[in-house]
Write a protein that holds these residues in place. Structure first.
Motif, PDB file in Angstrom:
ATOM      1  N   THR A 242       0.824  -1.207   0.000  1.00 25.95           N
ATOM      2  CA  THR A 242       0.000   0.000   0.000  1.00 25.95           C
ATOM      3  C   THR A 242       0.856   1.254   0.000  1.00 25.95           C
ATOM      4  O   THR A 242       0.570   2.217  -0.720  1.00 25.95           O
ATOM      5  CB  THR A 242      -0.929   0.011   1.226  1.00 25.95           C
ATOM      6  N   ILE A 243       1.943   1.253   0.793  1.00 23.51           N
ATOM      7  CA  ILE A 243       2.801   2.437   0.840  1.00 23.51           C
ATOM      8  C   ILE A 243       3.398   2.730  -0.527  1.00 23.51           C
ATOM      9  O   ILE A 243       3.525   3.889  -0.941  1.00 23.51           O
ATOM     10  CB  ILE A 243       3.916   2.264   1.912  1.00 23.51           C
ATOM     11  N   ASN A 244       3.738   1.678  -1.279  1.00 20.95           N
ATOM     12  CA  ASN A 244       4.305   1.882  -2.613  1.00 20.95           C
ATOM     13  C   ASN A 244       3.244   2.298  -3.614  1.00 20.95           C
ATOM     14  O   ASN A 244       3.549   3.000  -4.587  1.00 20.95           O
ATOM     15  CB  ASN A 244       5.036   0.625  -3.074  1.00 20.95           C
ATOM     16  N   GLN A 245       2.012   1.891  -3.397  1.00 18.50           N
ATOM     17  CA  GLN A 245       0.916   2.372  -4.242  1.00 18.50           C
ATOM     18  C   GLN A 245       0.734   3.885  -4.057  1.00 18.50           C
ATOM     19  O   GLN A 245       0.494   4.618  -5.023  1.00 18.50           O
ATOM     20  CB  GLN A 245      -0.383   1.635  -3.909  1.00 18.50           C
ATOM     21  N   LEU A 246       0.872   4.325  -2.821  1.00 19.35           N
ATOM     22  CA  LEU A 246       0.777   5.764  -2.545  1.00 19.35           C
ATOM     23  C   LEU A 246       1.943   6.520  -3.174  1.00 19.35           C
ATOM     24  O   LEU A 246       1.756   7.610  -3.738  1.00 19.35           O
ATOM     25  CB  LEU A 246       0.746   6.002  -1.032  1.00 19.35           C
ATOM     26  N   LEU A 247       3.144   5.942  -3.103  1.00 18.36           N
ATOM     27  CA  LEU A 247       4.301   6.581  -3.725  1.00 18.36           C
ATOM     28  C   LEU A 247       4.133   6.650  -5.242  1.00 18.36           C
ATOM     29  O   LEU A 247       4.490   7.664  -5.865  1.00 18.36           O
ATOM     30  CB  LEU A 247       5.579   5.810  -3.380  1.00 18.36           C
ATOM     31  N   LEU A 248       3.580   5.588  -5.823  1.00 12.77           N
ATOM     32  CA  LEU A 248       3.350   5.578  -7.268  1.00 12.77           C
ATOM     33  C   LEU A 248       2.353   6.666  -7.657  1.00 12.77           C
ATOM     34  O   LEU A 248       2.549   7.381  -8.650  1.00 12.77           O
ATOM     35  CB  LEU A 248       2.831   4.210  -7.710  1.00 12.77           C
ATOM     36  N   ALA A 249       1.298   6.812  -6.857  1.00 14.68           N
ATOM     37  CA  ALA A 249       0.313   7.862  -7.131  1.00 14.68           C
ATOM     38  C   ALA A 249       0.959   9.239  -7.048  1.00 14.68           C
ATOM     39  O   ALA A 249       0.678  10.120  -7.867  1.00 14.68           O
ATOM     40  CB  ALA A 249      -0.852   7.756  -6.145  1.00 14.68           C
ATOM     41  N   ASP A 250       1.841   9.441  -6.051  1.00 11.27           N
ATOM     42  CA  ASP A 250       2.561  10.706  -5.939  1.00 11.27           C
ATOM     43  C   ASP A 250       3.414  10.968  -7.193  1.00 11.27           C
ATOM     44  O   ASP A 250       3.446  12.086  -7.710  1.00 11.27           O
ATOM     45  CB  ASP A 250       3.490  10.685  -4.721  1.00 11.27           C
ATOM     46  N   TYR A 251       4.106   9.932  -7.650  1.00  8.05           N
ATOM     47  CA  TYR A 251       4.978  10.058  -8.813  1.00  8.05           C
ATOM     48  C   TYR A 251       4.167  10.417 -10.055  1.00  8.05           C
ATOM     49  O   TYR A 251       4.529  11.340 -10.803  1.00  8.05           O
ATOM     50  CB  TYR A 251       5.736   8.750  -9.024  1.00  8.05           C
ATOM     51  N   TRP A 252       3.075   9.716 -10.264  1.00  9.59           N
ATOM     52  CA  TRP A 252       2.215  10.018 -11.419  1.00  9.59           C
ATOM     53  C   TRP A 252       1.619  11.424 -11.317  1.00  9.59           C
ATOM     54  O   TRP A 252       1.497  12.132 -12.310  1.00  9.59           O
ATOM     55  CB  TRP A 252       1.102   8.982 -11.520  1.00  9.59           C
ATOM     56  N   GLN A 253       1.249  11.818 -10.095  1.00 10.91           N
ATOM     57  CA  GLN A 253       0.709  13.169  -9.907  1.00 10.91           C
ATOM     58  C   GLN A 253       1.731  14.227 -10.289  1.00 10.91           C
ATOM     59  O   GLN A 253       1.388  15.231 -10.927  1.00 10.91           O
ATOM     60  CB  GLN A 253       0.265  13.368  -8.454  1.00 10.91           C
ATOM     61  N   HIS A 254       2.962  14.020  -9.873  1.00 12.09           N
ATOM     62  CA  HIS A 254       4.017  14.985 -10.203  1.00 12.09           C
ATOM     63  C   HIS A 254       4.161  15.119 -11.715  1.00 12.09           C
ATOM     64  O   HIS A 254       4.264  16.231 -12.251  1.00 12.09           O
ATOM     65  CB  HIS A 254       5.340  14.558  -9.578  1.00 12.09           C
ATOM     66  N   LYS A 255       4.178  13.988 -12.402  1.00 14.17           N
ATOM     67  CA  LYS A 255       4.270  14.007 -13.858  1.00 14.17           C
ATOM     68  C   LYS A 255       3.055  14.699 -14.466  1.00 14.17           C
ATOM     69  O   LYS A 255       3.167  15.446 -15.459  1.00 14.17           O
ATOM     70  CB  LYS A 255       4.385  12.579 -14.389  1.00 14.17           C
ATOM     71  N   ALA A 256       1.881  14.471 -13.873  1.00 14.99           N
ATOM     72  CA  ALA A 256       0.657  15.092 -14.386  1.00 14.99           C
ATOM     73  C   ALA A 256       0.696  16.608 -14.229  1.00 14.99           C
ATOM     74  O   ALA A 256       0.288  17.353 -15.125  1.00 14.99           O
ATOM     75  CB  ALA A 256      -0.568  14.517 -13.669  1.00 14.99           C
ATOM     76  N   TRP A 257       1.213  17.079 -13.092  1.00 16.37           N
ATOM     77  CA  TRP A 257       1.345  18.520 -12.887  1.00 16.37           C
ATOM     78  C   TRP A 257       2.292  19.125 -13.910  1.00 16.37           C
ATOM     79  O   TRP A 257       2.031  20.205 -14.453  1.00 16.37           O
ATOM     80  CB  TRP A 257       1.866  18.819 -11.474  1.00 16.37           C
ATOM     81  N   GLU A 258       3.388  18.421 -14.190  1.00 18.43           N
ATOM     82  CA  GLU A 258       4.347  18.926 -15.179  1.00 18.43           C
ATOM     83  C   GLU A 258       3.703  19.073 -16.556  1.00 18.43           C
ATOM     84  O   GLU A 258       4.027  19.994 -17.315  1.00 18.43           O
ATOM     85  CB  GLU A 258       5.548  17.976 -15.270  1.00 18.43           C
ATOM     86  N   ASN A 259       2.768  18.147 -16.853  1.00 17.87           N
ATOM     87  CA  ASN A 259       2.096  18.167 -18.163  1.00 17.87           C
ATOM     88  C   ASN A 259       0.760  18.903 -18.133  1.00 17.87           C
ATOM     89  O   ASN A 259       0.004  18.868 -19.108  1.00 17.87           O
ATOM     90  CB  ASN A 259       1.881  16.725 -18.653  1.00 17.87           C
ATOM     91  N   ARG A 260       0.447  19.527 -16.981  1.00 16.44           N
ATOM     92  CA  ARG A 260      -0.786  20.292 -16.796  1.00 16.44           C
ATOM     93  C   ARG A 260      -2.037  19.440 -17.043  1.00 16.44           C
ATOM     94  O   ARG A 260      -3.023  19.902 -17.619  1.00 16.44           O
ATOM     95  CB  ARG A 260      -0.790  21.520 -17.713  1.00 16.44           C
TER      96      ARG A 260
END
Length: 294
Positions: A242-260
């Motif tokens: 579960t902790i790694n699922q949360l980290l993955l979501a954070d990583y994808w979110q960061h990429k999403a912010w970069e791409n608006r």
């Protein structure tokens, strides 16, 4: 005196306060080290303990360390052991329990064997159960010949009655340059994205980088072209802790912010809020389906 804290990076304010207390001999009954995880609170607590008990032995009778535990068939499994051995306890939350505080009370009742005082370190004090928190109050008020060092990653979750009985030492997130320097000193090379995600925390940076290093290529992004791909990717994600699922979501979110990609950020935030209380597979399927449709 400065050599005591030579291994602590980026916490000049905290070190200055502790050094002054050691020099003057005016040490309070209890300290509360506050700040995000992975910025040196535990390392500093151990350094301060070594300075006070003047002994490098690993198992010093004048030192005790309490940390959150999981309960398994009446046995208490420390959080550090669970992580080291990669043990799973479903959705059970690690807590500091009243049995541990009773053991602390017995420890504080004894006289120091090798030093002038006892030292008790209580890690992640925000994890105290209500009964344990209540039991700890008397020890904070009357610690005898002891210093209690409490640490917390989230002071907002610490009972005010405990906060009011301890001297607060704030620990700051490391700057990006300092974080990179510390990681380089540990021989760890991280992705630039990790430095942004870590929020100044060494432990978070290491966790994010380890996740990225071990991430299957299929999880490089959340985008899917078919329903079957969506289902397959959801299953693959749920194989992560579960902790790694949360980290993955954070990583994808960061990429999403970069791409608006604001909608994707919202979808992932919803997943993060549901992981601890909902079916993870269903939560990820809903998220990835929304991504696919949009």
């Amino acid at each position: 005196m400065s050599a005591i804290f030579s291994s602590i990076n980026g916490q000049q304010g905290a070190i200055k306060l502790l050094t002054a207390a050691l020099t003057s001999g005016r040490i309070p009954n209890a300290y509360l080290f506050t700040g995000v995880s992975g910025v040196g609170k535990r390392t500093t607590a151990l350094a301060l303990a070594r300075a006070l008990i003047a002994d490098e032995e690993r198992h010093n009778p004048d030192l005790t360390i309490i940390e959150p535990t999981y309960c398994q068939q009446d046995d208490l499994i420390p959080l550090s052991v669970a992580r080291e051995q990669q043990l799973s306890f479903n959705n059970q939350v690690a807590q500091i329990r009243i049995e541990q505080i009773r053991e602390l009370t017995r420890f504080l009742a004894q006289a120091p064997l090798k030093s002038q005082r006892l030292v008790a370190i209580i890690l992640n004090v925000e994890s105290l159960t209500p009964n344990a928190a209540q039991a700890l109050l008397k020890s904070l008020e009357e610690p005898g010949q002891a210093l209690l060092i409490l640490t917390t990653d989230n002071i907002e979750s610490v009972p005010p009655t405990i906060i009011s009985r301890a001297h607060i030492i704030p620990f700051c997130p490391l700057s990006t340059s300092k974080l990179q320097s510390v990681l380089s000193g540990l021989g760890i090379k991280v992705d630039p994205v990790v430095l942004n995600l870590a929020g100044g925390s060494v432990s978070k940076a290491i966790a994010y980088q380890q996740l990225l290093d071990e991430l299957p290529s299929e999880l490089a992004s959340p985008f899917c072209s078919t329903f079957s791909e969506t289902f397959s990717k959801s299953q693959l994600i749920c194989e992560l802790e579960t902790i790694n699922q949360l980290l993955l979501a954070d990583y994808w979110q960061h990429k999403a912010w970069e791409n608006r990609e604001e909608k994707l950020v919202q979808y992932l935030e919803l997943v993060k809020s549901q992981l601890s209380k909902a079916n993870a597979l269903l939560a990820w399927q809903c998220c990835l389906n929304r991504v696919r449709r949009n």
